[in-house]
Design a protein around this motif. Sequence first.
Motif, PDB file in Angstrom:
ATOM      1  N   UNK A 199       9.135  59.780  39.531  1.00 19.74           N
ATOM      2  CA  UNK A 199       7.766  60.145  39.193  1.00 19.74           C
ATOM      3  C   UNK A 199       7.701  61.620  38.818  1.00 19.74           C
ATOM      4  N   UNK A 200       7.046  61.935  37.698  1.00 15.55           N
ATOM      5  CA  UNK A 200       7.010  63.311  37.205  1.00 15.55           C
ATOM      6  C   UNK A 200       6.323  64.253  38.190  1.00 15.55           C
ATOM      7  N   UNK A 201       5.293  63.780  38.888  1.00 13.69           N
ATOM      8  CA  UNK A 201       4.631  64.619  39.887  1.00 13.69           C
ATOM      9  C   UNK A 201       5.597  64.905  41.043  1.00 13.69           C
ATOM     10  N   UNK A 202       6.372  63.891  41.425  1.00 17.58           N
ATOM     11  CA  UNK A 202       7.363  64.066  42.487  1.00 17.58           C
ATOM     12  C   UNK A 202       8.429  65.071  42.073  1.00 17.58           C
TER      13      UNK A 202
ATOM     14  N   UNK B 197       0.921  68.405  28.575  1.00 21.52           N
ATOM     15  CA  UNK B 197       0.234  67.923  27.378  1.00 21.52           C
ATOM     16  C   UNK B 197      -0.900  67.000  27.829  1.00 21.52           C
ATOM     17  N   UNK B 198      -2.167  67.366  27.584  1.00 23.17           N
ATOM     18  CA  UNK B 198      -3.294  66.571  28.089  1.00 23.17           C
ATOM     19  C   UNK B 198      -3.242  65.104  27.669  1.00 23.17           C
ATOM     20  N   UNK B 199      -2.889  64.830  26.402  1.00 23.02           N
ATOM     21  CA  UNK B 199      -2.853  63.457  25.916  1.00 23.02           C
ATOM     22  C   UNK B 199      -1.750  62.659  26.610  1.00 23.02           C
ATOM     23  N   UNK B 200      -0.544  63.250  26.680  1.00 20.34           N
ATOM     24  CA  UNK B 200       0.567  62.559  27.329  1.00 20.34           C
ATOM     25  C   UNK B 200       0.309  62.395  28.833  1.00 20.34           C
ATOM     26  N   UNK B 201      -0.290  63.413  29.444  1.00 15.39           N
ATOM     27  CA  UNK B 201      -0.594  63.355  30.885  1.00 15.39           C
ATOM     28  C   UNK B 201      -1.577  62.223  31.172  1.00 15.39           C
ATOM     29  N   UNK B 202      -2.582  62.069  30.297  1.00 11.68           N
ATOM     30  CA  UNK B 202      -3.569  61.003  30.476  1.00 11.68           C
ATOM     31  C   UNK B 202      -2.897  59.630  30.405  1.00 11.68           C
TER      32      UNK B 202
ATOM     33  N   UNK C 117       0.269  58.993  30.939  1.00  9.00           N
ATOM     34  CA  UNK C 117       1.169  58.849  32.089  1.00  9.00           C
ATOM     35  C   UNK C 117       0.382  58.497  33.349  1.00  9.00           C
ATOM     36  N   UNK C 118      -0.784  59.152  33.547  1.00  8.28           N
ATOM     37  CA  UNK C 118      -1.596  58.874  34.731  1.00  8.28           C
ATOM     38  C   UNK C 118      -2.084  57.424  34.747  1.00  8.28           C
ATOM     39  N   UNK C 119      -2.308  56.859  33.547  1.00 11.10           N
ATOM     40  CA  UNK C 119      -2.825  55.489  33.476  1.00 11.10           C
ATOM     41  C   UNK C 119      -1.734  54.427  33.506  1.00 11.10           C
ATOM     42  N   UNK C 120      -0.627  54.701  32.796  1.00  9.21           N
ATOM     43  CA  UNK C 120       0.393  53.668  32.618  1.00  9.21           C
ATOM     44  C   UNK C 120       1.756  54.018  33.208  1.00  9.21           C
ATOM     45  N   UNK C 121       1.902  55.227  33.777  1.00 11.62           N
ATOM     46  CA  UNK C 121       3.200  55.629  34.285  1.00 11.62           C
ATOM     47  C   UNK C 121       4.166  55.952  33.155  1.00 11.62           C
ATOM     48  N   UNK C 122       5.462  55.806  33.420  1.00  9.82           N
ATOM     49  CA  UNK C 122       6.469  56.145  32.410  1.00  9.82           C
ATOM     50  C   UNK C 122       6.315  55.309  31.153  1.00  9.82           C
ATOM     51  N   UNK C 123       5.848  54.065  31.309  1.00 16.32           N
ATOM     52  CA  UNK C 123       5.701  53.194  30.145  1.00 16.32           C
ATOM     53  C   UNK C 123       4.705  53.763  29.139  1.00 16.32           C
ATOM     54  N   UNK C 124       3.730  54.522  29.611  1.00 12.89           N
ATOM     55  CA  UNK C 124       2.723  55.079  28.714  1.00 12.89           C
ATOM     56  C   UNK C 124       3.240  56.160  27.795  1.00 12.89           C
ATOM     57  N   UNK C 125       4.364  56.808  28.178  1.00 13.32           N
ATOM     58  CA  UNK C 125       4.899  57.896  27.359  1.00 13.32           C
ATOM     59  C   UNK C 125       6.285  57.569  26.814  1.00 13.32           C
TER      60      UNK C 125
END
Length: 384
Positions: free
Chosen positions: A7-10, A61-66, A68-76
């Motif tokens: 996890x990127x936050x981790x 990156x606000x767009x990528x962060x959003x 990632x927050x919604x879909x995890x690694x799959x989102x980015x």
Amino acid sequence: MAEQKRDYYEVLGLQKGASESEIKSAFRKKAMQYHPDRNPGDKEAEEKFKEVNEAYGILSDPDKKDKYDRFGHAGVDPNAGFGGGGFGGFQGGGFEDMFGDIFGGMFGGMGGFGGGQSRRNAPRKGADLQKGISITFEEAAFGVKKNIEINKYVSCDHCSGSGAEPGTEKKTCPHCNGTGEVRTVQRTPFGQFANVQPCSHCGGTGKIIEKPCSKCGGAGKVRKTVTISVNIPAGVDNDSVIPIRGQGEPGSNGGPAGDLYVVLAVQPHKLFQRKGDDLWLEMPITFTQAALGDDIVVPTLEEKVSYKIPAVTQPGTIFRLKGKGVQSLRSGRKGDLYVQVNVEVPTKLSKKQKEAIKAFGEGKETDGYSKRKSFAETMKELFR
């Protein structure tokens, strides 16, 4: 595969929902901890440094962060199924490649599923680098172009990075036939399993250099101090990070170069303090100016402007000068300048000044002093 990543936050030691400033601060701390210059030869630190840079690249990156927050690694991850194609996000070799990756990581390859070809001799991206530089308050506000020097590995110009002396060529390793690996098959009650090891003769590259380059000794790269031009945009702040693609260390086996991350340290200003895109200024005025009002000259980052303060201005009053702050990195809009006036009591008085002040103070002591009057009344009530 995206699911295998931490996890990127981790990675940055943060909780989900961390602010932009918290992300910046955590990145700088972790990047310094695992920087290659502080951990020479430490492969684990090098991998963690890359992991930290990757995490910051997404969360900053606000767009990528959003996503990632919604879909995890799959989102980015462009290969995770959000872009279409393949089965459940797997493209190319489908199930065969998928099982090859899984069992290749566990057993070094598996017979009966296409072999799970090792990619030790595949192109690899070079190491990322970090460089900290100091800039002035004005340079951060208006932007600047800086030339920085950094000592790093660069591709050897004598052999063009091949590692072989010019006029000679690399040859296919006869011990592994160019695969970069040596396999041994082991029979078990569950079937045949292939144990894969890097070829000791070619170091896993699949190629042998018969005549190494006389300048780099076959490494394909040499250490050198280079000058790099950095365009710093207007509005950057302390701990801002500027990525420069391809200015890291050279890749291997034809892979791309890594990236350079420039971390900014902004020097404090003698007059102004910055809060986001706004500037704050404490300005001393005289008792006469505060009492009677006056046109005062206020400094800004670009020019001096005239501002009329009204009569009976109280100490600590804050005035706003719209659009006199710092340009926003994202919107391009300028913040505001907030001026807090403080009444300065003179340390020396002439005889004439003392007489004038004494005459001013004659009469009712609390006239025109609402706070003093309220204080006096409260004190009377306490001692009745």
